[in-house]
Each structure stands twice: as C-alpha cells, then as structure tokens.
Design a protein around this motif. Structure first.
Motif, PDB file in Angstrom:
ATOM      1  N   THR A 126       0.837  -1.207   0.000  1.00 16.46           N
ATOM      2  CA  THR A 126       0.000   0.000   0.000  1.00 16.46           C
ATOM      3  C   THR A 126       0.869   1.253   0.000  1.00 16.46           C
ATOM      4  OG1 THR A 126      -1.684  -1.212   1.244  1.00 16.46           O
ATOM      5  CG2 THR A 126      -1.869   1.172   1.224  1.00 16.46           C
ATOM      6  N   MET A 127       1.937   1.236   0.821  1.00 15.58           N
ATOM      7  CA  MET A 127       2.831   2.394   0.869  1.00 15.58           C
ATOM      8  C   MET A 127       3.526   2.607  -0.469  1.00 15.58           C
ATOM      9  SD  MET A 127       4.497   2.140   4.703  1.00 15.58           S
ATOM     10  CE  MET A 127       5.836   3.197   4.257  1.00 15.58           C
ATOM     11  N   LYS A 129       2.370   1.743  -3.393  1.00 14.52           N
ATOM     12  CA  LYS A 129       1.354   2.235  -4.324  1.00 14.52           C
ATOM     13  C   LYS A 129       1.097   3.714  -4.076  1.00 14.52           C
ATOM     14  CE  LYS A 129      -3.071   1.155  -6.295  1.00 14.52           C
ATOM     15  NZ  LYS A 129      -4.267   1.816  -5.921  1.00 14.52           N
ATOM     16  N   LEU A 130       0.993   4.079  -2.775  1.00 12.52           N
ATOM     17  CA  LEU A 130       0.786   5.492  -2.450  1.00 12.52           C
ATOM     18  C   LEU A 130       1.963   6.349  -2.914  1.00 12.52           C
ATOM     19  CD1 LEU A 130      -0.799   5.271   1.127  1.00 12.52           C
ATOM     20  CD2 LEU A 130      -1.919   5.984  -0.989  1.00 12.52           C
ATOM     21  N   GLU A 131       3.175   5.819  -2.744  1.00 10.72           N
ATOM     22  CA  GLU A 131       4.375   6.547  -3.189  1.00 10.72           C
ATOM     23  C   GLU A 131       4.357   6.713  -4.698  1.00 10.72           C
ATOM     24  OE1 GLU A 131       7.894   8.631  -2.808  1.00 10.72           O
ATOM     25  OE2 GLU A 131       6.521   7.983  -1.238  1.00 10.72           O
ATOM     26  N   ASP A 133       1.650   6.686  -6.576  1.00 12.27           N
ATOM     27  CA  ASP A 133       0.572   7.633  -6.866  1.00 12.27           C
ATOM     28  C   ASP A 133       1.030   9.073  -6.610  1.00 12.27           C
ATOM     29  OD1 ASP A 133      -1.056   5.526  -7.559  1.00 12.27           O
ATOM     30  OD2 ASP A 133      -2.221   5.545  -5.671  1.00 12.27           O
ATOM     31  N   ARG A 134       1.764   9.267  -5.532  1.00 14.33           N
ATOM     32  CA  ARG A 134       2.272  10.601  -5.195  1.00 14.33           C
ATOM     33  C   ARG A 134       3.238  11.085  -6.267  1.00 14.33           C
ATOM     34  NH1 ARG A 134       6.474  13.104  -2.669  1.00 14.33           N
ATOM     35  NH2 ARG A 134       7.582  11.181  -2.329  1.00 14.33           N
TER      36      ARG A 134
END
Length: 181
Positions: A126-127, A129-131, A133-134
């Motif tokens: 998840t982290m 993916k968030l990174e 996405d960011r």
C-alpha cells in the motif's frame, strides 16, 4: 507389595526348614561319630544336644530378627521409592502440562507473527502504491504547471508579436500619410 509379603513368608518357611535340616544333619553326624565312639561319648553327646539346640535356636532367632529387620528396612525403602516415584510422576505430569501450555502459546505467537508479517507486507505494498501515486501526481502537476507556464509565455509572446505587428502597421500607415499630403 503383596508379592513382597509372599516372598517374605516363603523366605521364613525356607529358613525354618533349613534350620530343621541343619539340626537333623547335625544330629545324624553326631550319631555317626558317636557310633564310633564309646558309650560314654554317646551319653555326653545326647546330653549336649539340648544345649546345641538352644544355641541353634538362638542363632535362628538372631538370624530371623536380622532378616525381619532387613525386610522392614526394605519395605520402608520400597514405600519411600514408591512415594518418590509418585511424586516424580506428578512432577512429570505438571511439566508436561506446562510444556503443552508453552506449545500452545508458541503456536499462537507463530500464527500472530504470520498474520503480522502478511499485514506488514500488505502495508508495504500500500505504501509503495501510495508513493507511486504521489510521484505520478507530482509528475502530472509539474507537467500541468509547465504547460500552463508555456501557454502563458506563448500567449505573452503572441501578444507582443501582435502588438509589434500592429505597431508596425500603424507606423507604415503614418508614414504613408506623411508622404501623401
């Protein structure tokens, strides 16, 4: 314990029979020696037999008491050994229960560790993916801002070029008017 008592009784009867056999053999051996000896020796041996029987009886009683003491001591040791064995069995059962409890706890900890590892893995994904996405958002933002700035610059340049073109046209028109009287 019952077999021990039977064994003790058997030993007692064995000793009684042994003593009786010893008395019989000693009497026979005395008679055999007295047969060779004279009458006086026979009478003397006959009168000495009760003393020897008492002596043998005393030896028998002493041996019997010693054996009974040994038997009592062995029975005490046996009872002590049985008590110690029972205590050891109880301790072993307690240790097995404690060991089983620790095994169950260990299994629970192992399951919790696996669950936490899976959860940790999911959180890492998840982290990541968030990174991503960011980073993607930042790239899009940079591209958008760059495009806006480029459009603004083009707009500004186009206005300048248009003004220059208009100025030049007006300059030409003014020169023509000055030349035309």
């Amino acid at each position: 314990m019952i077999t021990e008592l039977k064994r003790v009784r058997t030993m007692k009867s064995f000793f009684k029979h042994s003593i009786m056999l010893i008395i019989a053999f000693s009497t026979m051996s005395m008679m055999a020696t007295s047969a060779e000896a004279g009458f006086f020796d026979r009478v003397q041996d006959i009168y000495n037999i009760p003393e020897r029987v008492e002596e043998i009886q005393l030896q028998y009683d002493a041996t019997k008491q010693a054996l009974e003491g040994q038997i009592a001591e062995q029975l005490e040791r046996l009872e002590l050994s049985q008590q110690q064995a029972e205590e050891l069995l109880l301790q072993q059962e307690q240790l097995q229960q404690i060991n089983e409890h620790y095994r169950e706890q260990n299994e629970q900890y192992r399951e919790q560790t696996q669950m936490l590892a899976e959860e940790n893995k999911n959180l890492l994904l998840t982290m990541e993916k968030l990174e991503q996405d960011r980073k993607s958002f930042i790239q899009k933002l940079i591209i958008t801002i760059s495009t806006i700035i480029a459009l603004f610059i083009l707009y500004s340049l186009s206005i300048r070029v248009w003004r220059f073109a208009v100025w030049r046209k007006q300059e030409r028109n003014r020169r023509r008017k000055v030349l035309l009287p």
